[in-house]
Design a protein around this motif. Structure first.
Motif, PDB file in Angstrom:
ATOM      1  N   ASP A  18       0.528  -1.349   0.287  1.00 18.84           N
ATOM      2  CA  ASP A  18      -0.448  -0.069   0.244  1.00 18.84           C
ATOM      3  C   ASP A  18       0.835   0.684  -0.116  1.00 18.84           C
ATOM      4  O   ASP A  18       0.411   1.901   0.544  1.00 18.84           O
ATOM      5  N   LYS A  19       2.769   1.379   0.079  1.00 20.92           N
ATOM      6  CA  LYS A  19       2.873   2.094   0.049  1.00 20.92           C
ATOM      7  C   LYS A  19       3.495   2.296  -2.016  1.00 20.92           C
ATOM      8  O   LYS A  19       3.329   1.517  -2.915  1.00 20.92           O
ATOM      9  N   ILE A  46       1.913   1.356  -7.102  1.00 24.19           N
ATOM     10  CA  ILE A  46       1.103   1.482  -5.671  1.00 24.19           C
ATOM     11  C   ILE A  46       2.269  -0.553  -5.399  1.00 24.19           C
ATOM     12  O   ILE A  46       0.894  -0.767  -6.693  1.00 24.19           O
ATOM     13  N   LEU A  47       2.420  -0.698  -4.508  1.00 24.67           N
ATOM     14  CA  LEU A  47       2.497  -2.468  -3.894  1.00 24.67           C
ATOM     15  C   LEU A  47       1.036  -3.079  -3.717  1.00 24.67           C
ATOM     16  O   LEU A  47       0.812  -2.538  -2.516  1.00 24.67           O
ATOM     17  N   VAL A  48       0.802  -3.798  -4.512  1.00 21.61           N
ATOM     18  CA  VAL A  48      -0.815  -3.716  -3.875  1.00 21.61           C
ATOM     19  C   VAL A  48      -0.274  -5.619  -3.079  1.00 21.61           C
ATOM     20  O   VAL A  48      -1.297  -5.798  -1.728  1.00 21.61           O
ATOM     21  N   ASP A  57       8.922   4.907  -2.819  1.00 17.12           N
ATOM     22  CA  ASP A  57       9.640   6.481  -3.412  1.00 17.12           C
ATOM     23  C   ASP A  57       9.196   7.250  -2.839  1.00 17.12           C
ATOM     24  O   ASP A  57       8.174   7.869  -2.005  1.00 17.12           O
ATOM     25  N   THR A  58      10.556   7.678  -1.979  1.00 15.24           N
ATOM     26  CA  THR A  58      10.226   8.227  -1.212  1.00 15.24           C
ATOM     27  C   THR A  58      10.586   9.933  -1.802  1.00 15.24           C
ATOM     28  O   THR A  58      10.243  11.093  -1.003  1.00 15.24           O
TER      29      THR A  58
END
Length: 92
Positions: free
Chosen positions: A18-19, A35-37, A83-84
């Motif tokens: 979720d990020k 977004i990593l699901v 990803d900052t």
């Protein structure tokens, strides 16, 4: 001098769900952001709202194409990181 501390990949990947992440492939300079699901036991990656980022030989971004939902097989991944850059934009 800093010492290298290995990170267990499965718990690390679970913290990224979720990020927004960036995934670099082993081949050429191709990266995917999205977004990593989810991830599975083989560490395959499911991303939404993804973009393909292509870089030249100097590492400069040359193109960014929206893709949507993608699945990346684990054996193609060189690295994955959060990803900052998105957080910095949201904070301003």
């Amino acid at each position: 001098m800093s010492t290298f501390e290995p990170v267990n990949p499965k718990p690390f990947l679970k913290t990224l769900i979720d990020k927004k992440v960036i995934v670099r492939l082993k081949w050429n300079q191709t990266e995917y952001s999205g977004i990593l699901v989810s991830t599975d036991n083989y560490m395959n990656l499911h991303l939404e709202q993804s973009h393909e980022i292509i870089r030249d030989s100097d590492g400069n971004k040359t193109a960014e194409e929206p893709l949507g939902e993608i699945f990346i097989r684990c054996n193609n991944v060189l690295f994955i990181r959060e990803d900052t850059t998105m957080k910095e934009v949201e904070m301003e």
